[in-house]
Design a protein around this motif. Structure first.
Motif, PDB file in Angstrom:
ATOM      1  N   GLY A   1      26.495  18.574 -12.882  1.00 43.29           N
ATOM      2  CA  GLY A   1      25.639  17.682 -13.651  1.00 43.29           C
ATOM      3  C   GLY A   1      25.963  16.213 -13.470  1.00 43.29           C
ATOM      4  O   GLY A   1      25.427  15.375 -14.201  1.00 43.29           O
ATOM      5  N   THR A   2      26.797  15.854 -12.510  1.00 46.97           N
ATOM      6  CA  THR A   2      27.171  14.465 -12.301  1.00 46.97           C
ATOM      7  C   THR A   2      26.031  13.708 -11.638  1.00 46.97           C
ATOM      8  O   THR A   2      25.378  14.214 -10.724  1.00 46.97           O
ATOM      9  CB  THR A   2      28.421  14.385 -11.420  1.00 46.97           C
ATOM     10  N   ARG A   3      25.818  12.475 -12.081  1.00 42.40           N
ATOM     11  CA  ARG A   3      24.802  11.625 -11.489  1.00 42.40           C
ATOM     12  C   ARG A   3      25.466  10.360 -10.986  1.00 42.40           C
ATOM     13  O   ARG A   3      26.262   9.757 -11.688  1.00 42.40           O
ATOM     14  CB  ARG A   3      23.716  11.269 -12.515  1.00 42.40           C
ATOM     15  N   ALA A   4      25.118   9.939  -9.781  1.00 42.48           N
ATOM     16  CA  ALA A   4      25.654   8.718  -9.170  1.00 42.48           C
ATOM     17  C   ALA A   4      24.487   7.789  -8.858  1.00 42.48           C
ATOM     18  O   ALA A   4      23.398   8.242  -8.487  1.00 42.48           O
ATOM     19  CB  ALA A   4      26.430   9.045  -7.906  1.00 42.48           C
ATOM     20  N   ALA A   5      24.726   6.491  -9.011  1.00 39.98           N
ATOM     21  CA  ALA A   5      23.643   5.537  -8.765  1.00 39.98           C
ATOM     22  C   ALA A   5      24.224   4.152  -8.540  1.00 39.98           C
ATOM     23  O   ALA A   5      25.368   3.861  -8.901  1.00 39.98           O
ATOM     24  CB  ALA A   5      22.669   5.520  -9.927  1.00 39.98           C
ATOM     25  N   ILE A   6      23.393   3.308  -7.870  1.00 39.45           N
ATOM     26  CA  ILE A   6      23.697   1.884  -7.726  1.00 39.45           C
ATOM     27  C   ILE A   6      22.908   1.147  -8.785  1.00 39.45           C
ATOM     28  O   ILE A   6      21.689   1.305  -8.892  1.00 39.45           O
ATOM     29  CB  ILE A   6      23.314   1.377  -6.316  1.00 39.45           C
ATOM     30  N   ASP A   7      23.630   0.372  -9.600  1.00 38.85           N
ATOM     31  CA  ASP A   7      23.000  -0.380 -10.702  1.00 38.85           C
ATOM     32  C   ASP A   7      22.146   0.555 -11.565  1.00 38.85           C
ATOM     33  O   ASP A   7      20.933   0.368 -11.750  1.00 38.85           O
ATOM     34  CB  ASP A   7      22.135  -1.519 -10.161  1.00 38.85           C
TER      35      ASP A   7
ATOM     36  N   LEU B   1      28.461   0.398  -8.462  1.00 42.09           N
ATOM     37  CA  LEU B   1      28.342   1.833  -8.180  1.00 42.09           C
ATOM     38  C   LEU B   1      28.928   2.587  -9.385  1.00 42.09           C
ATOM     39  O   LEU B   1      30.055   2.348  -9.781  1.00 42.09           O
ATOM     40  CB  LEU B   1      29.107   2.194  -6.910  1.00 42.09           C
ATOM     41  N   SER B   2      28.121   3.507  -9.912  1.00 44.26           N
ATOM     42  CA  SER B   2      28.568   4.226 -11.123  1.00 44.26           C
ATOM     43  C   SER B   2      28.340   5.717 -10.994  1.00 44.26           C
ATOM     44  O   SER B   2      27.479   6.162 -10.220  1.00 44.26           O
ATOM     45  CB  SER B   2      27.822   3.703 -12.358  1.00 44.26           C
ATOM     46  N   VAL B   3      29.127   6.447 -11.736  1.00 44.45           N
ATOM     47  CA  VAL B   3      29.021   7.899 -11.832  1.00 44.45           C
ATOM     48  C   VAL B   3      28.977   8.280 -13.317  1.00 44.45           C
ATOM     49  O   VAL B   3      29.762   7.753 -14.112  1.00 44.45           O
ATOM     50  CB  VAL B   3      30.207   8.596 -11.141  1.00 44.45           C
ATOM     51  N   ARG B   4      28.081   9.201 -13.623  1.00 44.27           N
ATOM     52  CA  ARG B   4      27.958   9.666 -15.021  1.00 44.27           C
ATOM     53  C   ARG B   4      28.149  11.174 -15.056  1.00 44.27           C
ATOM     54  O   ARG B   4      27.438  11.910 -14.384  1.00 44.27           O
ATOM     55  CB  ARG B   4      26.585   9.316 -15.586  1.00 44.27           C
ATOM     56  N   LEU B   5      29.142  11.591 -15.869  1.00 37.84           N
ATOM     57  CA  LEU B   5      29.403  13.022 -16.071  1.00 37.84           C
ATOM     58  C   LEU B   5      29.006  13.420 -17.484  1.00 37.84           C
ATOM     59  O   LEU B   5      29.486  12.820 -18.461  1.00 37.84           O
ATOM     60  CB  LEU B   5      30.887  13.355 -15.872  1.00 37.84           C
ATOM     61  N   PRO B   6      28.118  14.388 -17.688  1.00 39.00           N
ATOM     62  CA  PRO B   6      27.749  14.844 -19.039  1.00 39.00           C
ATOM     63  C   PRO B   6      28.913  15.585 -19.700  1.00 39.00           C
ATOM     64  O   PRO B   6      29.650  16.322 -19.030  1.00 39.00           O
ATOM     65  CB  PRO B   6      26.560  15.768 -18.791  1.00 39.00           C
ATOM     66  N   LEU B   7      29.059  15.375 -21.008  1.00 41.92           N
ATOM     67  CA  LEU B   7      30.160  16.012 -21.777  1.00 41.92           C
ATOM     68  C   LEU B   7      29.624  16.866 -22.925  1.00 41.92           C
ATOM     69  O   LEU B   7      30.285  17.011 -23.958  1.00 41.92           O
ATOM     70  CB  LEU B   7      31.101  14.928 -22.331  1.00 41.92           C
ATOM     71  N   ARG B   8      28.419  17.438 -22.744  1.00 37.59           N
ATOM     72  CA  ARG B   8      27.860  18.253 -23.821  1.00 37.59           C
ATOM     73  C   ARG B   8      28.758  19.448 -24.125  1.00 37.59           C
ATOM     74  O   ARG B   8      28.995  19.779 -25.301  1.00 37.59           O
ATOM     75  CB  ARG B   8      26.464  18.704 -23.406  1.00 37.59           C
TER      76      ARG B   8
END
Length: 444
Positions: free
Chosen positions: A92-98, A139-146
């Motif tokens: 479920g990790t999402r990576a994106a620029i800005d 550059l960022s990465v978002r990991l869900p913690l549900r």
């Protein structure tokens, strides 16, 4: 606003004061249980908060580490391909620029050249972010913690349940430990009341623990002190009773001779005075003997069933009250015949003393009335003094000066004989003046 003040908005007392008032209405056992439960609740809350924070720190550290590792892999891929995979990975990790949802504090830290993480466990969609600068972009990465948030909620619920169980067990344990203390204190209070009511043989007899030393067991100290006080009081009262009985008994013989000698004196005014004083002294001696017998609890009544109004009327007709200190008459009235179980001789003694007290100290007329199983003696004098109504009659103390002189034994004997036959004597003052003595007899 200080405790105890009134809330100026709604005029109601503050809640802590009402809580303390409610706590004061509880028994000692429940007070101890409540205080122990409250103490355990405070400890459980403190421990729960510490455990919760430790677990949250552990989850946060693991999430931050995972997000930082994922950010490293995403950066390596970006440097090799110049692209970022915007699709969700297997976890479920999402990576994106800005990324548009990137937290502002994290964006500012990345633009400042720092690689940072940001943990958000309180929102509706909990997640952990990791970001670093890539040129003038982020550059960022978002990991869900549900899943981790659900685990924390379940963990907190388990803490609450465990804390509630601990508090309940502490309350039950406190109530159990305090029940013995409460039981011992109630037993001591019961024995103390029995002693105050005249049962001088009553004792607590609290079992002393092995190796007992004063000051180590407060309940045992209290029980020992009460028993010692009762024993000492009993010895003193028994000594006083024996002394009174011995004095009265020893006076009987010389008084009999003095009475015989007074009867042989030639008629004259001095002779009348001597005979009168000798008769008064003999009456006092007999009263002292009667008081001694009542104190020793050796009187045994001869109970029979009698119609009360007829019995009292026969006393009046026989002139039972004619020998009182004055020649004033007694008004008698009987209403509502009722059968009572009593000792006629002792009832005569009770009524004779009450009527004698009314005629000696009260005012005309003296009224004697029977209504059912109740006999009332009333005078129209100054009434009983307040201390007598409050404390009861005391021997050799007659009360207010306006009620005259006497030995104070008449009412004492009346109440003592009433207790022997199972009756009850109530003393009061009438609203319009005068003393009122009510004798309530047990019905057959």
């Amino acid at each position: 606003m200080t405790p105890g003040q009134i809330d100026g908005v709604n005029g109601r007392p503050l809640k802590p004061r009402r809580l303390l008032a409610a706590l004061n209405t509880l028994g000692l056992r429940w007070k101890i249980a409540a205080l122990l439960a409250a103490g355990c609740a405070v400890v459980a809350v403190a421990i729960g908060l510490l455990v919760h924070q430790a677990r949250l720190d552990q989850v946060g550290a693991s999430a931050r580490s995972g997000a930082s590792g994922q950010l490293v892999r995403v950066r390596q891929l970006y440097e090799l391909t110049g692209q970022v995979d915007h699709d969700s990975t297997r976890d479920g990790t999402r990576a994106a620029i800005d990324a548009p949802g990137l937290p502002e504090p994290l964006r500012e830290a990345a633009l400042a050249g720092r690689r940072s993480t940001y943990l958000d466990m309180d929102s509706a969609d909990p997640a952990v972010w990791a970001a670093r600068p890539v040129g003038d972009r982020v550059l960022s990465v978002r990991l869900p913690l549900r899943e981790q948030a659900d685990e924390m909620a379940e963990f907190d619920q388990q803490l609450l349940v465990s804390g509630a169980v601990v508090v309940a067990l502490a309350a039950l344990g406190g109530a159990g430990l305090a029940s013995r203390l409460s039981r011992d204190l109630r037993a001591a209070a019961t024995i103390a009341r029995r002693i105050s009511q005249g049962d001088l043989d009553a004792r607590i007899d609290h079992p002393l623990p092995p190796g007992f030393r004063h000051g180590r067991d407060e309940v045992a100290d209290l029980a020992t002190a009460v028993d010692t006080m009762a024993a000492s009081l009993q010895r003193r009262l028994e000594a006083e009773q024996r002394f009174t009985a011995d004095v009265a008994h020893e006076l009987r013989t010389p008084l009999t001779g003095l009475h015989t000698a007074a009867e042989l004196l030639p008629p004259s005014r001095p002779t009348e005075l001597v005979r009168d004083r000798v008769c008064a002294l003999r009456a006092l001696t007999e009263d002292l003997l009667e008081v001694a017998r009542l104190d020793a609890d050796v009187e045994r009544p001869d109970l029979e069933v009698h119609p009360l109004a007829a019995l009292v009327d026969s006393m009046v007709q026989r002139g039972l009250f004619a020998g009182q200190p004055t020649d004033r008459g007694v008004r008698f009235e009987g209403v509502g015949e009722r059968l009572v179980r009593t000792d006629a001789r002792r009832l005569e003694r009770i009524l004779a003393n009450l009527v004698g007290n009314a005629r000696r100290h009260g005012g005309d007329p003296v009224e004697l009335s029977v209504d059912g199983a109740v006999v009332t003696v009333r005078d129209h004098g100054p009434g009983f003094p307040e201390h007598l109504l409050r404390e009861g009659p005391q021997r050799f103390k007659t009360g207010a000066r306006e009620r005259g002189q006497g030995t104070g034994l008449g009412l004492t004997i009346a109440l003592g004989q009433a207790a022997v036959v199972g009756a009850r004597v109530e003393l009061a003052n009438a609203p319009d003046g005068g003393a009122v003595a009510v004798v309530r007899l047990p019905e057959a």
